[in-house]
Design a protein around this motif. Sequence first.
Motif, PDB file in Angstrom:
ATOM      1  N   ALA A 235       0.833  -1.208   0.000  1.00 51.13           N
ATOM      2  CA  ALA A 235       0.000   0.000   0.000  1.00 51.13           C
ATOM      3  C   ALA A 235       0.865   1.255   0.000  1.00 51.13           C
ATOM      4  O   ALA A 235       0.372   2.353  -0.285  1.00 51.13           O
ATOM      5  CB  ALA A 235      -0.938   0.007   1.210  1.00 51.13           C
TER       6      ALA A 235
ATOM      7  N   ASP B  46      -8.647 -14.890  -0.461  1.00 53.62           N
ATOM      8  CA  ASP B  46      -9.386 -13.770  -1.049  1.00 53.62           C
ATOM      9  C   ASP B  46      -9.365 -12.501  -0.210  1.00 53.62           C
ATOM     10  O   ASP B  46      -9.592 -11.412  -0.747  1.00 53.62           O
ATOM     11  CB  ASP B  46     -10.847 -14.189  -1.292  1.00 53.62           C
ATOM     12  CG  ASP B  46     -10.965 -15.326  -2.291  1.00 53.62           C
ATOM     13  OD1 ASP B  46     -10.178 -15.335  -3.263  1.00 53.62           O
ATOM     14  OD2 ASP B  46     -11.831 -16.202  -2.096  1.00 53.62           O
ATOM     15  N   ASN B  47      -9.113 -12.624   1.109  1.00 53.06           N
ATOM     16  CA  ASN B  47      -9.239 -11.408   1.924  1.00 53.06           C
ATOM     17  C   ASN B  47      -7.930 -10.880   2.473  1.00 53.06           C
ATOM     18  O   ASN B  47      -7.905  -9.809   3.086  1.00 53.06           O
ATOM     19  CB  ASN B  47     -10.218 -11.636   3.082  1.00 53.06           C
ATOM     20  CG  ASN B  47      -9.632 -12.499   4.209  1.00 53.06           C
ATOM     21  OD1 ASN B  47      -8.486 -12.949   4.168  1.00 53.06           O
ATOM     22  ND2 ASN B  47     -10.435 -12.750   5.225  1.00 53.06           N
TER      23      ASN B  47
ATOM     24  N   ASP C 244      -6.780  -7.302   1.104  1.00 52.18           N
ATOM     25  CA  ASP C 244      -7.699  -6.240   1.524  1.00 52.18           C
ATOM     26  C   ASP C 244      -7.657  -6.040   3.031  1.00 52.18           C
ATOM     27  O   ASP C 244      -7.653  -4.900   3.521  1.00 52.18           O
ATOM     28  CB  ASP C 244      -9.120  -6.596   1.080  1.00 52.18           C
ATOM     29  CG  ASP C 244     -10.121  -5.515   1.464  1.00 52.18           C
ATOM     30  OD1 ASP C 244     -10.145  -4.471   0.777  1.00 52.18           O
ATOM     31  OD2 ASP C 244     -10.856  -5.703   2.452  1.00 52.18           O
TER      32      ASP C 244
ATOM     33  N   GLU D  89      -4.097  -4.389   3.969  1.00 49.00           N
ATOM     34  CA  GLU D  89      -3.642  -3.166   3.302  1.00 49.00           C
ATOM     35  C   GLU D  89      -4.736  -2.127   3.113  1.00 49.00           C
ATOM     36  O   GLU D  89      -4.457  -1.044   2.608  1.00 49.00           O
ATOM     37  CB  GLU D  89      -3.014  -3.528   1.965  1.00 49.00           C
ATOM     38  CG  GLU D  89      -1.826  -4.474   2.116  1.00 49.00           C
ATOM     39  CD  GLU D  89      -0.859  -4.399   0.966  1.00 49.00           C
ATOM     40  OE1 GLU D  89      -1.275  -4.025  -0.142  1.00 49.00           O
ATOM     41  OE2 GLU D  89       0.324  -4.709   1.175  1.00 49.00           O
ATOM     42  N   ARG D  90      -5.961  -2.432   3.530  1.00 48.25           N
ATOM     43  CA  ARG D  90      -7.035  -1.439   3.462  1.00 48.25           C
ATOM     44  C   ARG D  90      -7.877  -1.452   4.729  1.00 48.25           C
ATOM     45  O   ARG D  90      -7.919  -0.472   5.472  1.00 48.25           O
ATOM     46  CB  ARG D  90      -7.927  -1.687   2.241  1.00 48.25           C
ATOM     47  CG  ARG D  90      -8.982  -0.584   2.015  1.00 48.25           C
ATOM     48  CD  ARG D  90     -10.098  -1.030   1.093  1.00 48.25           C
ATOM     49  NE  ARG D  90     -10.860  -2.152   1.633  1.00 48.25           N
ATOM     50  CZ  ARG D  90     -11.833  -2.012   2.545  1.00 48.25           C
ATOM     51  NH1 ARG D  90     -12.153  -0.816   3.014  1.00 48.25           N
ATOM     52  NH2 ARG D  90     -12.475  -3.077   3.001  1.00 48.25           N
ATOM     53  N   ALA D  91      -8.554  -2.588   5.007  1.00 50.09           N
ATOM     54  CA  ALA D  91      -9.534  -2.631   6.090  1.00 50.09           C
ATOM     55  C   ALA D  91      -8.900  -2.367   7.457  1.00 50.09           C
ATOM     56  O   ALA D  91      -9.524  -1.736   8.322  1.00 50.09           O
ATOM     57  CB  ALA D  91     -10.243  -3.982   6.082  1.00 50.09           C
TER      58      ALA D  91
ATOM     59  N   TYR E  93      -2.450   1.451  -2.592  1.00 47.71           N
ATOM     60  CA  TYR E  93      -3.483   0.429  -2.717  1.00 47.71           C
ATOM     61  C   TYR E  93      -4.408   0.763  -3.885  1.00 47.71           C
ATOM     62  O   TYR E  93      -4.978  -0.142  -4.509  1.00 47.71           O
ATOM     63  CB  TYR E  93      -4.286   0.362  -1.414  1.00 47.71           C
ATOM     64  CG  TYR E  93      -5.329  -0.725  -1.381  1.00 47.71           C
ATOM     65  CD1 TYR E  93      -5.019  -1.997  -0.927  1.00 47.71           C
ATOM     66  CD2 TYR E  93      -6.634  -0.472  -1.814  1.00 47.71           C
ATOM     67  CE1 TYR E  93      -5.978  -3.003  -0.895  1.00 47.71           C
ATOM     68  CE2 TYR E  93      -7.592  -1.469  -1.791  1.00 47.71           C
ATOM     69  CZ  TYR E  93      -7.258  -2.730  -1.331  1.00 47.71           C
ATOM     70  OH  TYR E  93      -8.210  -3.724  -1.318  1.00 47.71           O
ATOM     71  N   TYR E  94      -4.538   2.044  -4.201  1.00 50.44           N
ATOM     72  CA  TYR E  94      -5.467   2.516  -5.240  1.00 50.44           C
ATOM     73  C   TYR E  94      -4.743   2.929  -6.525  1.00 50.44           C
ATOM     74  O   TYR E  94      -5.315   3.601  -7.371  1.00 50.44           O
ATOM     75  CB  TYR E  94      -6.273   3.708  -4.715  1.00 50.44           C
ATOM     76  CG  TYR E  94      -7.001   3.428  -3.431  1.00 50.44           C
ATOM     77  CD1 TYR E  94      -8.225   2.759  -3.427  1.00 50.44           C
ATOM     78  CD2 TYR E  94      -6.456   3.799  -2.200  1.00 50.44           C
ATOM     79  CE1 TYR E  94      -8.895   2.491  -2.249  1.00 50.44           C
ATOM     80  CE2 TYR E  94      -7.117   3.527  -1.014  1.00 50.44           C
ATOM     81  CZ  TYR E  94      -8.331   2.870  -1.040  1.00 50.44           C
ATOM     82  OH  TYR E  94      -8.993   2.598   0.135  1.00 50.44           O
TER      83      TYR E  94
ATOM     84  N   VAL F 121      -0.065  -3.802  -5.360  1.00 50.53           N
ATOM     85  CA  VAL F 121      -1.391  -4.378  -5.139  1.00 50.53           C
ATOM     86  C   VAL F 121      -2.038  -4.741  -6.469  1.00 50.53           C
ATOM     87  O   VAL F 121      -2.497  -5.859  -6.687  1.00 50.53           O
ATOM     88  CB  VAL F 121      -2.282  -3.393  -4.357  1.00 50.53           C
ATOM     89  CG1 VAL F 121      -3.689  -3.964  -4.196  1.00 50.53           C
ATOM     90  CG2 VAL F 121      -1.670  -3.094  -2.984  1.00 50.53           C
ATOM     91  N   THR F 122      -2.088  -3.789  -7.394  1.00 56.43           N
ATOM     92  CA  THR F 122      -2.644  -4.017  -8.718  1.00 56.43           C
ATOM     93  C   THR F 122      -1.495  -4.198  -9.699  1.00 56.43           C
ATOM     94  O   THR F 122      -0.633  -3.327  -9.810  1.00 56.43           O
ATOM     95  CB  THR F 122      -3.521  -2.837  -9.168  1.00 56.43           C
ATOM     96  OG1 THR F 122      -4.578  -2.645  -8.212  1.00 56.43           O
ATOM     97  CG2 THR F 122      -4.125  -3.100 -10.538  1.00 56.43           C
TER      98      THR F 122
END
Length: 616
Positions: A250, A369-370, A373, A376-378, A474-475, A601-602
Motif C-alpha cells: 500500500a 481472497d481477503n 484487503d 492493506e485497506r480494512a 493500494y489505489y 497491489v494491482t
Amino acid sequence: MTFRGRPGLFRDARRLLPSGRGPLLRKALPVAAALPPVAAAWIGVTGWLAHSELRAAQDDLNALRTAVTAAAASGPAAASAGAPAESDQERLLRSAAAHAARAHDLTTGPAWYTAAALPLVGGPLETVRGIAQASDRLAGDVLPPLLRAVPRLTAGAHTGGVPRALTELGGQAPAFDRAARAADEVRSAVRRLDRSTWLPAADRGRAQLADQLDRLVPRTRDAAVAARWVPSMLGTQGPRRYFLSFQNTAEARGTGGLPGAFAVVRADRGRLTFERFGNNTELEGVGADVDLGDEFEAQYGNNGPAAVWANSNMSPHFPYAGRIWTEAWRTHTGQGLDGAIAIDPGTLGLLLRATGPARMPDGTELTADNTVDLTERASYATFTDVAQRKAFFVEAARAAAARMMTAFDDPSLLPALLSAVQDVQREGRMQLWSAHPAEQRLLETAGLAGALPDTPGPFAGLVVNNAAGTKLDYYLDRSLVWSPGACTDTGRAVTVTVTLANRAPVSGLPHYVTQRVDHPPYPTRAGDNRLLVSYYAGIGATLTGATLDGRKVALIPGAERGHPVYTLDLELPRQSSRTLVLHLREPRADHPPTLLRQALVTPMRATVRPTEPCGS
C-alpha cells in the motif's frame, strides 16, 4: 508433438495435390514427379506409421502425467505401497520412448533424407523428421530423469518428511542438469525448422511442439537449479537463519512495498521455524554499515537507505535491500544471518489458496481472497491506534506463517504448495538473497533474486516509490506501452508511454492512509498522492525528450547497474491520471525488451508493440 485431431499429414497432401492450382504447386509437382514411385510410396507409408507412433507416444505421456499427479498427491499409505504405481509410471515412460524412437527410425534413411532436401516439396517432410527426432530425444533423454525423480521425492516426503525429500532433490542435481541441457538442445533444433511450409498440418505440429518446449525448458532449468540451491538454503548442511520481511505494498518501494512486519526464520535439515517476529518500529534508527558503490550512493544517497529503515529498499535491485537488512540486524542484535527474503500480502494470498485459511488469535480468518484487503485497506479503518495496527500486522504474519509450516509438513499438500510458489515467482512477489555467493548466483539464474540485470539489450522498467508517506498505493493503477520506431545508424527510436492513475475515493479514508508526511509547500486534498516515478532504459540508451500530459518536462537523470534511469517527482491527485511519454534512442536490437515488473497491489498492464528487424 503430434497432429492430434487431424486426419493425417498425407490426407492433407491429397487434398492439395489433385487441383494443381497455384504457382507453388505448379513448381513443386514436376519436382515431386521426379521421385521414384517406390520412394514416394515408402515415404507415404512410413509417414503414416510415424504419425501413428507419435500419437501413441502422446497418449502414453498423457497417461503418465495423470499417474504422476495422482502419486504426488497421494497419502503416506499409498506412498509406502507405491511400488506398483512406480512400475506403471516406468512402463508408460518406456512405452512412450519406444513409440517415439520408432517414429524417428521411420523418418530416417535415404528416401526421407533425399525427399526432405528437395526444394519446395521437401519442407514439410523435413519438419516431420524434425518432430520425430525431437520427440525421440524428449522421451529418451529429457523426461526420464525428471519423471523418475518424482516417486523418490514423494516417497522421501512421506516416509522421512521434508528433510528426506530435500536430500533426494540434491542427489538428482546431475541428472536434472543433463535433462535441462538436452531440453534446450531439442528446443533449438525445433526452432530451426521451417515455420511455414505448404502443408498446414506439419506447421501446426511444429508449432504445438515448440509451444510445449517453451513451457518445458524453463521448468527443467528451474528443477536443475533448484536441486543445487534448495537443500543447502534449507539447512541440509547446517542450520541457516534468514531475515523475512513482509512488505506493505500500500506504500510502494522499489522492491515492492514498505518493509513492515518481519520475522527471523531458522532452517535446519529442511525444518523451518520462526524464532522471532517484530515490526518496523523496532528497526527504525538502526543503521547498516554497507558500501553498495558510488552509483548506488549517487542514486539513493540523499534518502539515506542504509540509515532510514523505511527507505532501505527504494532500489528495485533486491540484493541491495538484502544486504542492508541483514547488516542492520547484525547491528541491532549482533546476530549474523545467511540471507533475506521478501514477500507481501499477495504472496500470502497465493499460498493460502493452496494450504487453506489461517486463523488469528482474535478469530479473524485469513483467506486467499481477503488477505490483501484485510492487511492493506480494512485494517487502517479498524485500528486507529498505530501500535494496535502494527501488532495486528505481526499477528497476521504469525498466523499465516504457522499455517505454512503445518502445510509444509503435510506431504499431500506439497504439489499444491509448489504450484503456488510458481505463481508467486511468476508475479515477482517473493525475492531471495543469500549471503553465500555461490547460492546467490543460482538464485539469480532461477529468477528468484529480484536482481536488476546488468546485461545489454532492450529493457523497460517502471518503478515507483511513494514520496508522500501515504498508504494510497493500494489505489494505484499503472500501465506501460513500449513502442519501437525506426532504426538509424545510432540505434532505434523507442517511445514509452506511462500512465498512472490514483483511484483513491474522495472521502471515507482514515487520516493515517491519506496523511502527507512530506508536507508539500502547495495545497493538497485528502487522497492526493506523490510518487517518485523512475524509468529504467536499456544499457546504452539515451533520452531525447519527454512530456507530461502533453507538455515538455525535465527528468532527473541517473544510473543503476549500467541502466540509464530517468526520474520524475510526480504529484498525483485523487481520481486523476497522468501520462508521461519518454522518447529514447536505444541500441539496435531486433527483439522485444526485458520487462521489470514491480509487484504492487494491482499488477502493471504492459504492452510491447512488435519489433521490426533493423536489417543489415
